[in-house]
Design an enzyme around this catalytic site. Structure first.
Site, mmCIF file in Angstrom:
data_model
loop_
_atom_site.group_PDB
_atom_site.id
_atom_site.type_symbol
_atom_site.label_atom_id
_atom_site.label_comp_id
_atom_site.label_asym_id
_atom_site.label_seq_id
_atom_site.Cartn_x
_atom_site.Cartn_y
_atom_site.Cartn_z
ATOM 1 N N GLU A 3 -63.241 -26.503 -5.348
ATOM 2 C CA GLU A 3 -62.614 -25.546 -4.458
ATOM 3 C C GLU A 3 -61.830 -24.640 -5.365
ATOM 4 O O GLU A 3 -61.605 -24.998 -6.613
ATOM 5 C CB GLU A 3 -61.762 -26.147 -3.491
ATOM 6 N N LYS B 147 -50.413 -35.530 0.506
ATOM 7 C CA LYS B 147 -49.152 -35.703 -0.088
ATOM 8 C C LYS B 147 -48.434 -35.999 1.098
ATOM 9 O O LYS B 147 -48.740 -35.708 2.216
ATOM 10 C CB LYS B 147 -49.071 -34.290 -0.499
HETATM 11 N N1 PSU Z 1 -53.251 -29.855 -1.468
HETATM 12 C C1 PSU Z 1 -52.969 -29.719 -2.761
HETATM 13 N N2 PSU Z 1 -53.181 -28.600 -3.431
HETATM 14 C C2 PSU Z 1 -53.920 -27.749 -2.840
HETATM 15 C C3 PSU Z 1 -54.121 -27.785 -1.427
HETATM 16 C C4 PSU Z 1 -53.897 -29.025 -0.788
HETATM 17 O O1 PSU Z 1 -52.529 -30.861 -3.477
HETATM 18 O O2 PSU Z 1 -53.972 -26.621 -3.377
HETATM 19 C C5 PSU Z 1 -54.842 -26.615 -0.566
HETATM 20 C C6 PSU Z 1 -56.220 -27.067 -0.466
HETATM 21 O O3 PSU Z 1 -57.039 -25.932 -0.706
HETATM 22 C C7 PSU Z 1 -56.160 -27.414 0.983
HETATM 23 C C8 PSU Z 1 -55.023 -26.416 1.551
HETATM 24 O O4 PSU Z 1 -57.407 -27.221 1.810
HETATM 25 O O5 PSU Z 1 -54.174 -26.250 0.412
HETATM 26 C C9 PSU Z 1 -54.543 -26.884 2.881
HETATM 27 O O6 PSU Z 1 -53.917 -25.745 3.363
HETATM 28 P P1 PSU Z 1 -53.419 -25.768 4.790
HETATM 29 O O7 PSU Z 1 -52.458 -26.714 5.111
HETATM 30 O O8 PSU Z 1 -52.679 -24.255 5.185
HETATM 31 O O9 PSU Z 1 -54.741 -25.737 5.720
#
Ligand code: PSU
Ligand code: MN
EC number: 4.2.1.70
Length: 304
Positions: free
Chosen positions: A25, A159
């Site tokens: 990603e 996390k």
């Molecule tokens: N967790 C991480 N690093 C990240 C993300 C999540 O440790 O960069 C990113 C990923 O791309 C994940 C996104 O899909 O955050 C989730 O964001 P949201 O909660 O807005 O869907």
């Protein structure tokens, strides 16, 4: 649909030769880590995938195209520009239409990987139900995507900026298997365990590949989460990181951070509050996931 897909030469050749391809990603690059560590991480992860016998396909949106595989210069650009949108499912069509730069989240990387016929995807952590999600309804689109898109995601769990219990419940409701690699418990990203028991434990990549093959052969739509704990030597002290995460969440609340800004804000604050130690852990776990994910991809490809 093909008109929107732009394959790198490396990925194109891999597909023609029937080699396993691993999706990566770009939100983790553009919004998850600071420059220049993000670009260094992205390059090293790609090399790990190659060394394990697969081919990396970092996915991002550019010039109205879905890029499947980025060049070195493109990696640098996505890591070092501040006009890259964070693109989840709801944002994808718009960013393609207006031809701006977009970094793909887990959800969107899964969508694009499926369009490109790639079944394995390696990242750091998935989104989930945020703490307090039962009232704010801040639930990552990643979970819905896992419910419907046929791509397996290798991560280090989730996390504890998230509510891990509610995230597991959500995945259960949606029928998404969460498989622990050499663990019985859900890893919590910076730490190797949590109180949450996993559905299945696998002690070899073969078993995981067999499980994925059976799932998709049976027409059981949707992805799977392969939860791979951070290596022991890189793991953080649980009490220490929990305290910091708690503080970052309180600050986010006080600053009225919500929606798509929430995860990048929290990651950035946690890095500052730990003097960069969380970033080191994050990079280490992504690399470890790249090793395991590539081995699963190679195994699965051999069963096709
Ligand atoms: N967790 C991480 N690093 C990240 C993300 C999540 O440790 O960069 C990113 C990923 O791309 C994940 C996104 O899909 O955050 C989730 O964001 P949201 O909660 O807005 O869907
Ligand atoms: Mn959200």
């Amino acid at each position: 649909m093909e008109q929107y897909l732009d394959f790198s030469k490396e990925v194109q050749d891999a597909k023609a030769a029937g080699k396993p391809v691993v999706a990566l990603e770009s939100t983790i690059i553009s919004h998850g880590m600071p420059y220049p560590q993000n670009v260094k991480m992205a390059r090293e992860v790609e090399q790990i995938v190659r060394d394990e016998g697969a081919v990396p396909a970092t996915i991002a949106i550019m010039d109205g195209n879905i890029k499947i595989g980025l060049s070195d210069e493109e990696l640098e650009m996505f890591g070092n520009s501040d006009d890259v949108a964070k693109v989840s499912r709801r944002d994808l069509a718009h960013v393609v239409a207006v031809k701006t730069l977009g970094a793909t989240t887990v959800a969107t990387t899964m969508i694009c990987a499926e369009l490109a016929d790639i079944e394995m995807f390696v990242t750091g952590g998935i989104g989930g139900v945020h703490r307090g999600g039962e009232t704010t309804m801040d639930i990552s689109a990643d979970l819905e995507e896992l419910a419907k898109t046929n791509v397996a995601v290798v991560c280090a769990g989730a996390k504890s900026i998230l509510d891990l219990g509610l995230t597991m419940e959500y995945l259960e409701t949606k029928g998404v298997p969460v498989i622990g690699y050499e663990t019985d418990r859900l890893p919590a990203f910076y730490t190797r365990t949590s109180e949450f028991e996993l559905n299945f434990r696998a002690d070899s990549v073969e078993v995981i590949a067999d499980t994925l093959k059976a799932k998709w052969d049976l027409g059981l739509q949707g992805g799977a989460v392969i939860a791979n704990p951070i290596p022991e030597k890189d793991a953080m002290d649980e009490a220490y990181i929990d305290e910091i995460i708690g503080q970052a969440i309180r600050e986010a609340k006080a600053d009225h951070i919500s929606g798509k800004d929430s995860t990048p804000y929290l990651l950035g604050r946690i890095k500052e509050l730990t003097d960069g130690k969380s970033l080191d852990a994050n990079i280490a776990l992504v690399k470890h996931n790249a090793h395991i994910g590539s081995r699963i991809a190679v195994s699965l490809n051999g069963k096709r």
